[in-house]
Design a protein around this motif. Structure first.
Motif, PDB file in Angstrom:
ATOM      1  N   LEU A 165      60.188  38.652  30.903  1.00  0.00           N
ATOM      2  CA  LEU A 165      59.511  37.007  31.882  1.00  0.00           C
ATOM      3  C   LEU A 165      60.370  36.407  32.913  1.00  0.00           C
ATOM      4  CD1 LEU A 165      56.787  35.073  29.664  1.00  0.00           C
ATOM      5  CD2 LEU A 165      55.963  36.841  31.511  1.00  0.00           C
ATOM      6  N   HIS A 166      61.891  37.191  31.930  1.00  0.00           N
ATOM      7  CA  HIS A 166      63.219  36.858  32.532  1.00  0.00           C
ATOM      8  C   HIS A 166      63.049  35.279  33.210  1.00  0.00           C
ATOM      9  CE1 HIS A 166      63.277  40.669  35.000  1.00  0.00           C
ATOM     10  NE2 HIS A 166      62.745  41.055  33.921  1.00  0.00           N
ATOM     11  N   PRO A 167      62.492  34.126  31.777  1.00  0.00           N
ATOM     12  CA  PRO A 167      62.444  32.688  32.402  1.00  0.00           C
ATOM     13  C   PRO A 167      63.457  32.313  32.578  1.00  0.00           C
ATOM     14  CG  PRO A 167      63.215  33.547  29.630  1.00  0.00           C
ATOM     15  CD  PRO A 167      62.726  34.365  30.498  1.00  0.00           C
ATOM     16  N   GLY A 168      63.400  31.258  33.169  1.00  0.00           N
ATOM     17  CA  GLY A 168      64.488  30.110  33.901  1.00  0.00           C
ATOM     18  C   GLY A 168      63.688  28.771  34.221  1.00  0.00           C
ATOM     19  N   TYR A 180      69.647  24.780  37.105  1.00  0.00           N
ATOM     20  CA  TYR A 180      69.750  26.132  36.948  1.00  0.00           C
ATOM     21  C   TYR A 180      70.031  27.163  35.940  1.00  0.00           C
ATOM     22  CZ  TYR A 180      65.466  29.860  37.811  1.00  0.00           C
ATOM     23  OH  TYR A 180      64.622  30.182  37.874  1.00  0.00           O
ATOM     24  N   GLY A 181      69.614  27.819  35.315  1.00  0.00           N
ATOM     25  CA  GLY A 181      69.679  29.170  35.256  1.00  0.00           C
ATOM     26  C   GLY A 181      68.480  29.394  34.134  1.00  0.00           C
ATOM     27  N   PRO A 182      69.272  30.908  32.952  1.00  0.00           N
ATOM     28  CA  PRO A 182      68.133  31.933  32.272  1.00  0.00           C
ATOM     29  C   PRO A 182      68.106  30.325  30.695  1.00  0.00           C
ATOM     30  CG  PRO A 182      70.107  33.044  32.625  1.00  0.00           C
ATOM     31  CD  PRO A 182      70.428  31.550  33.450  1.00  0.00           C
ATOM     32  N   VAL A 183      67.106  30.663  30.398  1.00  0.00           N
ATOM     33  CA  VAL A 183      66.557  29.883  29.478  1.00  0.00           C
ATOM     34  C   VAL A 183      66.071  31.331  27.988  1.00  0.00           C
ATOM     35  CG1 VAL A 183      66.757  27.642  30.011  1.00  0.00           C
ATOM     36  CG2 VAL A 183      64.677  29.464  30.189  1.00  0.00           C
ATOM     37  N   PHE A 184      66.494  30.379  27.256  1.00  0.00           N
ATOM     38  CA  PHE A 184      65.753  30.983  26.158  1.00  0.00           C
ATOM     39  C   PHE A 184      64.190  29.694  25.980  1.00  0.00           C
ATOM     40  CE2 PHE A 184      69.302  32.542  24.557  1.00  0.00           C
ATOM     41  CZ  PHE A 184      69.652  33.830  23.966  1.00  0.00           C
ATOM     42  N   TRP A 185      63.350  30.697  25.066  1.00  0.00           N
ATOM     43  CA  TRP A 185      61.915  29.546  25.942  1.00  0.00           C
ATOM     44  C   TRP A 185      60.780  29.633  24.431  1.00  0.00           C
ATOM     45  CZ3 TRP A 185      57.562  31.172  29.802  1.00  0.00           C
ATOM     46  CH2 TRP A 185      56.418  29.849  29.994  1.00  0.00           C
ATOM     47  N   ARG A 186      61.168  29.292  23.716  1.00  0.00           N
ATOM     48  CA  ARG A 186      60.011  28.946  22.452  1.00  0.00           C
ATOM     49  C   ARG A 186      58.883  28.152  22.089  1.00  0.00           C
ATOM     50  NH1 ARG A 186      62.406  26.609  16.224  1.00  0.00           N
ATOM     51  NH2 ARG A 186      60.398  27.213  15.344  1.00  0.00           N
ATOM     52  N   ARG A 187      57.937  29.007  21.583  1.00  0.00           N
ATOM     53  CA  ARG A 187      56.914  27.931  21.622  1.00  0.00           C
ATOM     54  C   ARG A 187      55.994  28.229  20.417  1.00  0.00           C
ATOM     55  NH1 ARG A 187      52.340  28.903  26.748  1.00  0.00           N
ATOM     56  NH2 ARG A 187      53.427  27.073  26.899  1.00  0.00           N
ATOM     57  N   GLY A 188      55.619  27.181  18.893  1.00  0.00           N
ATOM     58  CA  GLY A 188      55.717  27.886  18.101  1.00  0.00           C
ATOM     59  C   GLY A 188      56.217  29.436  17.436  1.00  0.00           C
ATOM     60  N   ILE A 205      60.666  29.206  35.480  1.00  0.00           N
ATOM     61  CA  ILE A 205      59.158  29.027  34.049  1.00  0.00           C
ATOM     62  C   ILE A 205      58.550  27.491  34.294  1.00  0.00           C
ATOM     63  CG2 ILE A 205      59.489  30.972  32.484  1.00  0.00           C
ATOM     64  CD1 ILE A 205      60.656  28.378  30.852  1.00  0.00           C
ATOM     65  N   ALA A 206      56.806  27.355  33.828  1.00  0.00           N
ATOM     66  CA  ALA A 206      56.333  25.871  33.430  1.00  0.00           C
ATOM     67  C   ALA A 206      56.169  26.038  31.851  1.00  0.00           C
ATOM     68  CB  ALA A 206      54.869  25.937  34.192  1.00  0.00           C
ATOM     69  N   PRO A 207      57.110  25.172  31.710  1.00  0.00           N
ATOM     70  CA  PRO A 207      56.915  25.181  29.560  1.00  0.00           C
ATOM     71  C   PRO A 207      55.933  24.192  29.362  1.00  0.00           C
ATOM     72  CG  PRO A 207      58.758  24.013  30.324  1.00  0.00           C
ATOM     73  CD  PRO A 207      58.302  24.913  31.645  1.00  0.00           C
ATOM     74  N   ARG A 208      55.058  24.340  28.449  1.00  0.00           N
ATOM     75  CA  ARG A 208      54.434  22.766  27.734  1.00  0.00           C
ATOM     76  C   ARG A 208      54.349  21.836  26.848  1.00  0.00           C
ATOM     77  NH1 ARG A 208      49.871  26.839  26.443  1.00  0.00           N
ATOM     78  NH2 ARG A 208      50.533  26.018  24.575  1.00  0.00           N
ATOM     79  N   SER A 226      63.317  18.307  25.371  1.00  0.00           N
ATOM     80  CA  SER A 226      61.140  18.797  25.862  1.00  0.00           C
ATOM     81  C   SER A 226      60.907  18.311  27.086  1.00  0.00           C
ATOM     82  CB  SER A 226      60.804  17.489  24.294  1.00  0.00           C
ATOM     83  OG  SER A 226      61.573  17.754  23.112  1.00  0.00           O
ATOM     84  N   PRO A 227      60.758  19.418  27.323  1.00  0.00           N
ATOM     85  CA  PRO A 227      59.678  18.809  28.861  1.00  0.00           C
ATOM     86  C   PRO A 227      58.906  18.618  28.265  1.00  0.00           C
ATOM     87  CG  PRO A 227      59.380  21.437  28.032  1.00  0.00           C
ATOM     88  CD  PRO A 227      60.247  20.315  27.048  1.00  0.00           C
ATOM     89  N   ARG A 228      58.236  17.914  30.119  1.00  0.00           N
ATOM     90  CA  ARG A 228      56.511  17.443  29.783  1.00  0.00           C
ATOM     91  C   ARG A 228      55.604  18.154  30.135  1.00  0.00           C
ATOM     92  NH1 ARG A 228      57.388  12.117  34.169  1.00  0.00           N
ATOM     93  NH2 ARG A 228      59.568  10.902  32.208  1.00  0.00           N
ATOM     94  N   SER A 229      54.014  17.826  29.976  1.00  0.00           N
ATOM     95  CA  SER A 229      52.867  18.850  29.997  1.00  0.00           C
ATOM     96  C   SER A 229      53.041  19.595  31.378  1.00  0.00           C
ATOM     97  CB  SER A 229      51.936  18.909  29.420  1.00  0.00           C
ATOM     98  OG  SER A 229      51.960  18.135  27.590  1.00  0.00           O
ATOM     99  N   ALA A 230      52.991  21.133  31.920  1.00  0.00           N
ATOM    100  CA  ALA A 230      53.226  21.481  33.003  1.00  0.00           C
ATOM    101  C   ALA A 230      51.899  21.772  33.054  1.00  0.00           C
ATOM    102  CB  ALA A 230      53.452  23.174  32.704  1.00  0.00           C
TER     103      ALA A 230
END
Length: 230
Positions: A165-168, A180-188, A205-208, A226-230
């Motif tokens: 996904l190359h998350p940013g 703006y930059g690259p991120v590690f994206w964790r969900r559970g 990306i659109a994190p939840r 912590s991002p808000r729900s997308a």
């Protein structure tokens, strides 16, 4: 060994993972990266874009430095090690054979999951000292895939790693500040790694709500509010 300065350590399931500023993750003596996309410069050049040579060799040197610095005995690439098949006898082909030979002399294993750009069953693939794996592939307590969709049938308690996904992510500060930059994206129990390749960009990306993001910026890894729900 203490975690490197600028890194972040989290627990995925019961597995401690160290997130590195070099856009890699480390568990015990295994180093994980995603989406190196070797030979992307040649692809762009043939499309008429003025992309300089040297990124492939730089990326191989970066990988070698990471493996040495962290005492890793195995490199797991979460797919798309290649962007396109290297031409036999090309600069990349020769450099990669030398690099893989040096890793073998060091007793290291280079393991690559099948990515959508990789062609592990093509005629050129067996010429490289690479262990090819189809996802989901188990690395101790972790499951590894390229595309997160490959993990759809894994139990919810199973921790897994992915790329693709190359998350940013964009941080909006007060006023007009933007970062703006690259991120590690964790969900559970899942973690998606940023792309490693020098010429590999990011996709917003659109994190939840409840997701955790870790921004790679300025030689460090930083938790994002912590991002808000997308």
């Amino acid at each position: 060994m203490a975690p490197p300065e600028g890194s972040v350590t989290l627990t995925l399931g019961a597995v401690p993972l160290t997130l590195l500023a070099e856009r890699a993750a480390c568990w015990e003596d295994v180093l994980f990266v995603a989406d190196v996309h070797l030979d992307k410069a040649t692809f762009f050049q043939r499309q008429g874009f003025p992309v300089p040579q040297g990124s492939d060799q730089d990326d191989l040197l970066r990988l070698d430095a990471l493996l040495t610095r962290h005492g890793a005995r195995e490199l797991v690439v979460l797919g798309d090690f290649f962007h396109r098949p290297p031409e036999p006898g090309s600069t990349l082909d020769r450099a990669l054979h030398r690099w893989l030979g040096a890793q073998r002399e060091q007793g290291r294993t280079i393991r690559v999951l099948h990515g959508n750009h990789d062609r592990p069953r093509a005629s050129w693939a067996p010429t490289y000292a690479i262990a090819w794996e189809a996802g989901p592939w188990r690395c101790g307590p972790l499951a590894c895939v390229h595309d997160p969709e490959e993990a759809a049938n894994l139990p919810s308690t199973q921790p897994w790693l992915a790329g693709h996904l190359h998350p940013g992510y964009r941080l909006n500060g007060r006023g007009k500040e933007r970062l703006y930059g690259p991120v590690f994206w964790r969900r559970g129990n899942q973690l998606i790694l940023p792309a490693f390749g020098s010429l590999t960009g990011t996709l917003p990306i659109a994190p939840r709500g409840g997701d955790e993001l870790f921004l790679v910026y300025g030689g460090g890894v930083y938790p994002v509010p912590s991002p808000r729900s997308a």
